[in-house]
Enzyme design. Structure first.
Site, PDB file in Angstrom:
ATOM      1  N   ARG A   1      -1.500  -3.108 -18.512  1.00 55.28           N
ATOM      2  CA  ARG A   1      -2.839  -2.318 -18.593  1.00 55.28           C
ATOM      3  C   ARG A   1      -2.784  -1.317 -17.568  1.00 55.28           C
ATOM      4  O   ARG A   1      -2.677  -1.810 -16.238  1.00 55.28           O
ATOM      5  CB  ARG A   1      -4.074  -3.284 -18.262  1.00 55.28           C
TER       6      ARG A   1
ATOM      7  N   GLU B   1      -0.639   4.783  -0.844  1.00 54.62           N
ATOM      8  CA  GLU B   1      -1.453   5.896  -0.845  1.00 54.62           C
ATOM      9  C   GLU B   1      -0.673   7.163  -0.829  1.00 54.62           C
ATOM     10  O   GLU B   1       0.194   7.281   0.395  1.00 54.62           O
ATOM     11  CB  GLU B   1      -2.771   5.989   0.000  1.00 54.62           C
TER      12      GLU B   1
ATOM     13  N   TYR C   1       0.971  -1.275   0.045  1.00 52.41           N
ATOM     14  CA  TYR C   1      -0.063   0.038   0.025  1.00 52.41           C
ATOM     15  C   TYR C   1       0.795   1.187  -0.022  1.00 52.41           C
ATOM     16  O   TYR C   1       1.603   1.376   0.754  1.00 52.41           O
ATOM     17  CB  TYR C   1      -0.737  -0.030   1.310  1.00 52.41           C
TER      18      TYR C   1
ATOM     19  N   THR D   1      -3.572   5.117 -22.245  1.00 57.63           N
ATOM     20  CA  THR D   1      -3.417   3.952 -21.699  1.00 57.63           C
ATOM     21  C   THR D   1      -2.068   3.575 -21.914  1.00 57.63           C
ATOM     22  O   THR D   1      -1.418   4.265 -22.882  1.00 57.63           O
ATOM     23  CB  THR D   1      -4.155   2.898 -22.599  1.00 57.63           C
TER      24      THR D   1
ATOM     25  N   LYS E   1      -1.507  -0.421 -25.091  1.00 59.80           N
ATOM     26  CA  LYS E   1      -1.900  -0.353 -26.687  1.00 59.80           C
ATOM     27  C   LYS E   1      -0.650  -0.289 -27.472  1.00 59.80           C
ATOM     28  O   LYS E   1       0.405  -1.047 -27.277  1.00 59.80           O
ATOM     29  CB  LYS E   1      -2.884   0.538 -27.033  1.00 59.80           C
TER      30      LYS E   1
ATOM     31  N   ASP F   1      -6.256  12.328 -25.494  1.00 58.30           N
ATOM     32  CA  ASP F   1      -6.329  11.045 -25.152  1.00 58.30           C
ATOM     33  C   ASP F   1      -5.659  10.308 -26.262  1.00 58.30           C
ATOM     34  O   ASP F   1      -6.260  10.025 -27.096  1.00 58.30           O
ATOM     35  CB  ASP F   1      -7.884  10.635 -25.015  1.00 58.30           C
TER      36      ASP F   1
HETATM   37  C1  LIG Z   1      -8.771   2.256 -24.929  1.00 62.02           C
HETATM   38  C2  LIG Z   1      -9.154   3.556 -24.547  1.00 62.02           C
HETATM   39  C3  LIG Z   1      -9.433   4.330 -23.259  1.00 62.02           C
HETATM   40  C4  LIG Z   1      -9.606   3.247 -22.185  1.00 62.02           C
HETATM   41  O1  LIG Z   1      -8.957   2.569 -21.917  1.00 62.02           O
HETATM   42  P1  LIG Z   1      -9.097   1.436 -20.799  1.00 62.02           P
HETATM   43  O2  LIG Z   1      -7.664   0.955 -20.234  1.00 62.02           O
HETATM   44  O3  LIG Z   1      -9.645   0.059 -21.357  1.00 62.02           O
HETATM   45  O4  LIG Z   1     -10.034   1.916 -19.632  1.00 62.02           O
HETATM   46  C5  LIG Z   1      -9.715   5.539 -23.408  1.00 62.02           C
HETATM   47  N1  LIG Z   1      -9.514   6.197 -24.393  1.00 62.02           N
HETATM   48  C6  LIG Z   1      -9.342   5.958 -25.703  1.00 62.02           C
HETATM   49  C7  LIG Z   1      -9.121   6.811 -26.713  1.00 62.02           C
HETATM   50  C8  LIG Z   1      -9.193   4.540 -25.663  1.00 62.02           C
HETATM   51  O5  LIG Z   1      -8.876   3.973 -27.050  1.00 62.02           O
END
Ligand SMILES: *Cc1c(COP(=O)(O)O)cnc(C)c1O
Length: 478
Positions: free
Chosen positions: A261, A73, A71, A252, A255, A226
């Site tokens: 993740r 925090e 932990y 994220t 990807k 994003d």
């Molecule tokens: C995949 C994705 C997310 C969310 O990601 P998670 O890890 O699945 O919550 C947010 N924004 C975009 C543009 C994404 O492609």
């Protein structure tokens, strides 16, 4: 050093019969067997889901490490729990490497690496910078946006972004199939959003962050990128760079970036400009965002993930990572060209990035059937709406990407083989549909007929023996 090494050996051999030291295979063969089957599925199949990738062994080792026990925090150096000497080292290294991977100066940008994933990262930014029921604009989900950018329908506020904030979509221009920046500008000038999200989950072209910035500046809006899908390409310098224009950038890490993740938030800091009296105006995002992540929305950070992000960010700054991303794009372009040549319609006519958006209406197959037939032959992709689709429930296209196949070492020629398998699968699907008619249920039933099953099984065997030629990274057994 020697003393430490010896101590470790003594302690592990001394406690060998301690029940909690049993390997997963002995402790829980049921779960172990399922994981083995999943590993086998990943090895034998062609992974073309554009948001997926295969992590390195080093990333996996972090994820299964003892860091999950702790932990911590709070922020580095200011924790609510004791014993965080080494956790602090992990998190600050992760922050430094994250800035370095995107060539950011620590005086100008800060980063929070604690969000559990991409969706919580986005929600933390909204919570930090937009008041309850404040206005947010994002690309509509059916047009290639993400749920967290505010999706709602006539009957339902689907995303929490649309429940707790007032969201308004912008859209794709049906003629150009590109983001309709003019229309976005028009709507933003009326709607006056507090924040505009520049980000996509299914869009094959570079984003025009400069244009987004201009629209934001006309309306006093914050600009958040994003870059979840393309962060690997951004790190490699192969797509437009959101950091040139945005206030906040979320991503994220699992990807194209090829980490665990998880999610991270970059925010501007330092001096923003000067006011009328020449006094400096400072960015004030840092505390708001950090406090929104914790204690606002989350508790203890997932330290095993943070260590794994640190590893992935280090890898992303290496020259081999740029070569990897260059190949990802070449492979996506080969995929687009191959499918186009085989008679499929590619939305926007091609791709600049890691994914291809395919409109299946020209061969009269729905996205659902296309996804289904590919799954039957061990090729994974996902159905997706295409510009002009009436219903998000029955999308007319698929999204296919090359990050995972490229990680396994595929080049353009290999993608040519993959295209031939996809084409063969779609031919089977069209023959099935001729007999079954358009309903998906009937399609699935007729697909089970012996004449089609023989063809499906033969193709699946070809696909799987081809896939097995390419190595799968990660831990040896799991
Ligand atoms: C995949 C994705 C997310 C969310 O990601 P998670 O890890 O699945 O919550 C947010 N924004 C975009 C543009 C994404 O492609």
């Amino acid at each position: 050093m020697n003393g430490v090494a010896n101590m470790k050996e003594v302690s592990s051999s001394e406690h060998e019969d301690y029940p909690l030291k049993k390997p997963l295979s002995e402790d829980d063969p049921e779960i172990f067997e399922i994981i083995k089957k999943e590993k086998d599925r990943q090895f034998c199949g062609l992974e073309m889901i554009a948001s997926e990738n295969f992590t390195s062994r080093a990333v996996n080792e972090c994820l299964s490490s003892c860091l999950t026990n702790k932990y911590s925090e709070g922020m580095v150096g200011q924790r609510y729990y004791g014993g965080n000497e080494f956790i602090d080292q992990v998190e600050s290294l992760c922050q430094q490497r994250a800035l370095k991977a995107f060539r950011l100066k620590p005086e100008e940008w800060g980063v929070n690496v604690q969000p559990y994933s991409g969706s919580p990262a986005n929600f933390a930014v909204y919570t930090a910078l937009v008041e309850p029921h404040g206005r947010i604009m994002g690309l509509d989900l059916p047009d290639g946006g993400h749920l967290t950018h505010g999706f709602y329908t006539a009957t339902k506020k689907v995303s929490a972004t649309s429940i707790f904030f007032e969201s308004m979509p912008y859209k794709i221009n049906l003629q150009t199939e590109l983001i309709d920046y003019d229309k976005l500008q028009e709507t933003a000038n009326l709607f006056k959003p507090k924040l505009i999200v520049a980000g996509v989950s299914c869009y094959p072209r570079h984003l025009d962050y400069k244009r987004f910035r201009e629209i934001c500046d006309q309306n006093g809006s914050l600009l958040m990128a994003d870059m979840s899908h393309v962060s690997g390409l951004v790190a490699a310098g192969l797509t437009s760079n959101p950091f040139d224009y945005c206030d906040v950038v979320t991503t994220t890490t699992h990807k194209t970036l090829r980490g665990p993740r998880s999610g991270v938030i970059f925010y501007r800091k330092g001096q923003k400009g000067v006011d009328k009296n020449g006094k400096p105006i400072m960015y004030d995002y840092e505390d708001k965002i950090n406090q929104s992540v914790f204690p606002g929305l989350q508790g203890g950070p997932h330290n095993h993930q943070i260590a794994a992000i640190a590893v992935a960010m280090r890898q992303a700054a290496e020259p081999s990572f740029k070569e990897y991303q260059e190949q990802v794009i070449k492979n996506a372009q080969a995929l687009a060209a191959g499918l186009d040549k085989a008679g499929y319609k590619i939305v926007t006519g091609g791709t600049d990035v890691h994914l291809v958006w395919v409109d299946m209406r020209c061969v009269k197959l729905s996205g659902g059937k296309a996804e289904k037939i590919l799954e039957e032959v061990s090729i994974a992709c996902n159905k997706n709406t295409v510009p002009g689709d009436k219903s998000a429930l029955n999308p007319s296209g698929i999204r296919v990407g090359t990050p995972a196949l490229t990680t396994r070492g595929m080049k353009e020629d290999d993608i040519g083989v993959v295209v031939s398998y996809m084409d063969e699968a779609f031919k089977i699907a069209r023959d099935v549909q001729e007999k079954s008619g358009p309903k998906l249920l009937d399609f699935k039933r007729v697909l089970k007929d012996e004449e089609f099953q023989t063809r499906v099984v033969a193709l699946k065997e070809k696909v799987e023996s081809y896939a097995r030629k390419f190595p799968l990274p990660g831990l040896p057994d799991l």
